[in-house]
Design an enzyme around this catalytic site. Structure first.
Site, PDB file in Angstrom:
ATOM      1  N   CYS A  19       0.842  -1.203   0.000  1.00  0.00           N
ATOM      2  CA  CYS A  19       0.000   0.000   0.000  1.00  0.00           C
ATOM      3  C   CYS A  19       0.871   1.244   0.000  1.00  0.00           C
ATOM      4  CB  CYS A  19      -0.938   0.005   1.205  1.00  0.00           C
ATOM      5  SG  CYS A  19      -0.096   0.203   2.784  1.00  0.00           S
ATOM      6  N   ASP A  71       7.971  25.172 -34.938  1.00  0.00           N
ATOM      7  CA  ASP A  71       9.004  25.348 -35.960  1.00  0.00           C
ATOM      8  C   ASP A  71       8.390  24.979 -37.310  1.00  0.00           C
ATOM      9  OD1 ASP A  71      11.718  25.573 -37.049  1.00  0.00           O
ATOM     10  OD2 ASP A  71      11.532  23.409 -37.297  1.00  0.00           O
ATOM     11  N   CYS A 120       3.593   1.591   2.647  1.00  0.00           N
ATOM     12  CA  CYS A 120       4.855   0.896   2.373  1.00  0.00           C
ATOM     13  C   CYS A 120       5.772   1.783   1.533  1.00  0.00           C
ATOM     14  CB  CYS A 120       4.596  -0.411   1.634  1.00  0.00           C
ATOM     15  SG  CYS A 120       3.494  -1.559   2.473  1.00  0.00           S
TER      16      CYS A 120
END
Length: 781
Positions: A27, A471, A30
């Protein structure tokens, strides 16, 4: 290098990136614990990814890899160094993260069996038998506990016996993880599950042991529900295992795009050695080797065509459906498919340097990263589980306190039910999955569309961009200029002028240079007829200079000639103006300090540019055309694609493009820049969001935040739309994860939520987060 050698090495001077696999995380808590623990090492920073079960750790000199692994292990998890799927060589800082173990090597191949680094808390194969057992045993326990008509004498003992394997063997992954974390004085989602399930089972077992005859007559004598919660334990474990099983399968689908990308490469190559064709593994190709590609075969690696002509299907790499015609001196990309003629190709990149390998690393790096928005979830998860444990205890105490001076079985049962429901409903699994699974799906789908997102921060950038500089050459136009006229201004004949210009331009990477060189070779009868050159120099956006047959030859813009001391007469300038008014791009050629003539070229607007610019406007972006070309040419292109005359900047040098970006930023605009050449690299780096056309140069791609592998401007609008969609999905995931906990915990604390329903809701929340992310796989279909 052997594993012991790797582990014992000390860091090279300066920070380096270490990638590790971490097993046992379940989870967001952790994730937060591992990052905090690693962050306590001086100079170390880490980004941990839950569904990939990996960590990208920035390590300074003096910290060994073994210290990193030991730190993670001290946190309670298993850690190993990641084995790179691609040798990393000198791929550059942005390409450092490699795909996880199990990804195919160059040349393709399936992942080793049994490995699934997308499944936290176990993969689908290991979870399936535990889920099947839990479901088979939980169903009769649920029915007999909840349906009085099915209750028989001593049914409570039968329910307890059936529940025991569920809360022990089936729930073992939760208990094991909780115990490991407890040894390190930490708590995670597994702590909540383990305590809740164990408490429900033990409470029921103690009640039954204290009153063995409680269910001797089936339904209790007073007609009330027996204070047994075996069904809660069994059903909650079943729901949670089902949730994890579905997560594992769904997340495997989320990673399909990257796995598919990494298996695109050809397995074999037919090399030409001493005039003999020889089949070898594609991974053994060396730079400079000539290999044969027959119709229908994959091109083994990046290279340049030395003989033959064909149409190449590049859709797997660029996302563009139309084949691209290639001939001698044209570049081809590994993993694309030769559709017609036989080609001889000289390998220019192999292994980790190929376009496919770099795509794999970029996509993996983006998936392993962490968007800034995810830090909010990390900060909350750091204190979430301890707070939930405290809330559960407080809930139990308050229910008993408010029940009055006499606490009966009913009051104790209500307090216990509310406390267990709080524990079960609060698991922060969805919170930990919200961001990484969204990234996994979004970046994977982007790769399928030929779009590479460099990192999670790019998603945030695309949301705020309101102006885009385009460009002209190679981005809005085809970038394949063709020579339409050679105008001598001195006694140098047109053919000689073209030959000298083609020679000096042959060493330049600019599209104009390629067009002049190709035309010169065509007119002179082949590549071998162009003379040798020496002392070559190039100025991006200016021009080139070299010594050819004892003469100094320059080719480029007006400013370039003036910088090199070439004087232009009024007649010379009139000839230039005439070409510009015709809509041509004119390049000066000077020989030995004198303007010798002009070479006029024209470009064509890409077929999809007009629609793409309209799409950019629909996304809320203000398109501006910027080019080093003259004003007449720029105005003609702008009119063709629907850009207003006031939004055209012509005759702009590379530093002018950077200045244009800065001016817009100073005026409060958030600027994106799309380009493809060396002369665009500085502006791409300066922009808030740099977008490189994949058909351009490596320098431009390296400077960009986002790369479209094709040449279609429409991919730029698609890239921005998909990036925004991915960010929106992540935000939606986080909102529902927060909302679920914000609503669920108070409802459970008030006793309005049965623990079984809480377990189902918790499992459903994780599955819904993953399912919501998987919708990105259908983007653009």
């Amino acid at each position: 290098m052997s594993d012991p050698a790797i582990l014992s090495q000390t860091a090279a001077p300066g920070p380096r990136l270490v990638e590790i696999d971490i097993q046992g995380m379940t989870c967001a808590s952790c994730v937060s614990r591992v990052e905090r623990r690693l962050g306590k090492l001086e100079g170390v920073s880490a980004s941990v990814n839950l569904p990939l079960e990996t960590a990208a750790v920035t390590v300074p000199a003096g910290i060994t890899d073994q210290q990193i692994l030991d730190t993670v292990k001290a946190t309670g998890y298993t850690a190993t160094l990641k084995s790179p799927a691609f040798p990393q060589h000198d791929a550059g800082p942005h390409l450092a993260p490699a795909p996880r173990p199990g990804a195919a090597q160059h040349g393709g191949g399936p992942a080793p069996s049994g490995q699934d680094h997308l499944a936290h808390g176990g993969n689908a194969a290991t979870l399936r038998p535990r889920l099947v057992l839990a479901a088979i045993l939980a169903l009769p326990v649920l029915l007999v506990s909840m349906v009085p008509a099915l209750q028989f004498p001593h049914w409570g003992w039968v329910a307890g016996i059936l529940t025991l394997p569920v809360v022990t063997w089936s729930a073992w992954p939760f208990h094991r993880a909780a115990a490991i974390n407890a040894r390190h004085f930490a708590s995670t989602m597994d702590t909540l599950v383990s305590i809740g399930v164990t408490a429900a089972f033990l409470f029921s077992a103690v009640e039954l042991a204290l009153d063995p005859m409680m269910t001797a007559h089936g339904t209790p004598m007073n007609g009330e529900h027996a204070p047994l919660y075996f069904e809660v334990s069994a059903v909650v474990v079943s729901f949670l295992l089902l949730g994890r099983y579905l997560e594992a399968r769904a997340k495997a689908k989320a990673g399909d795009a990257l796995r598919a990308l990494l298996t695109l490469g050809a397995r074999e190559a037919t090399v030409l050695r001493d005039g003999v064709e020889l089949k070898i593994p594609a991974a053994e190709l060396a730079v400079g080797e000539i290999f044969v590609v027959r119709p229908g075969e994959k091109i083994a690696t990046d290279g340049v065509v030395t003989d033959g002509a064909s149409a190449v299907d590049t859709s797997l790499i660029t996302g563009e459906s139309l084949p691209v015609d290639v001939g001698v001196d044209d570049a081809v990309t590994g993993a694309t498919i030769n559709t017609s003629g036989r080609l001889l190709v000289r390998a220019t990149r192999v292994g980790a340097e190929t376009t496919l390998a770099q795509m794999g690393r970029l996509v993996s790096a983006a998936q392993a990263g962490k968007a800034p928005i995810a830090r909010l979830a990390d900060r909350i998860s750091a204190v979430f589980v301890p707070v939930v444990l405290a809330v559960a205890v407080l809930t139990f105490a308050l229910w008993l306190l408010l029940s009055g001076p006499v606490i009966g079985a009913g009051e104790l049962q209500a307090a216990f039910t509310a406390a267990v429901a709080v524990l079960i409903i609060a698991c922060p699994c969805a919170l930990g999955l919200a961001t990484p699974v969204g990234l996994l799906s979004g970046t994977g789908r982007a790769a399928q569309l030929g779009i590479l997102i460099r990192g999670p921060q790019v998603l945030e950038d695309t949301r705020t961009v309101d102006t885009i500089l385009l460009d002209k050459t190679g981005t809005v136009t085809e970038g394949r200029l063709s020579v339409v006229d050679v105008v001598p201004l001195t006694r140098v004949p047109a053919a000689e002028l073209l030959r000298l210009a083609g020679t000096v331009e042959s060493h330049s990477e600019h599209p104009i240079a390629h067009a002049i060189t190709a035309h010169a070779r065509q007119q002179t009868g082949g590549a071998g007829l162009l003379p040798e050159l020496t002392e070559f120099t190039s100025a991006p956006g200016g021009g080139v200079r070299a010594a050819v047959e004892g003469r100094t030859v320059l080719a480029g813009r007006t400013g370039w000639l003036e910088e090199n001391g070439v004087e232009l007469s009024a007649a010379d300038r009139a000839a230039l103006l005439e070409q510009q008014q015709r809509g041509s791009t004119a390049i000066w050629v000077a020989v030995d300090g004198e303007a010798a003539g002009l070479i006029a070229l024209r470009d064509t607007v890409k077929a999809g540019s007009k629609d793409a610019i309209a799409q950019l406007r629909e996304l809320g972006l203000h398109p501006i055309l910027v080019t080093g070309d003259n004003a007449a040419v720029a105005a003609r292109v702008a009119a063709a694609v629907g850009i207003a005359p006031g939004d055209v900047h012509a005759d702009v040098l590379p530093e002018g493009k950077v200045e244009a970006v800065r001016k817009l930023q100073a005026a409060g605009a958030t600027v994106a820049m799309a380009g493809d050449g060396v002369n665009d690299a500085a502006a791409l780096a300066q922009a808030d969001l740099g977008i490189a056309m994949g058909s351009g140069t490596d320098v431009a791609i390296e400077a960009a935040d986002l790369t479209v592998m094709g040449s279609d401007l429409g991919q730029v609008s698609t890239a921005i739309a998909l990036s925004r969609k991915t960010l929106g999905t992540i935000k939606a995931n986080l909102f529902w994860a927060f909302f679920y906990n914000a609503v669920g915990i108070p409802v459970a604390a008030l006793g309005l939520l049965n623990p079984m329903i809480a377990g189902g809701a918790m499992a459903a929340s994780s599955v819904l987060v993953v399912a919501n992310s998987l919708r990105l796989r259908r983007f653009g279909r």
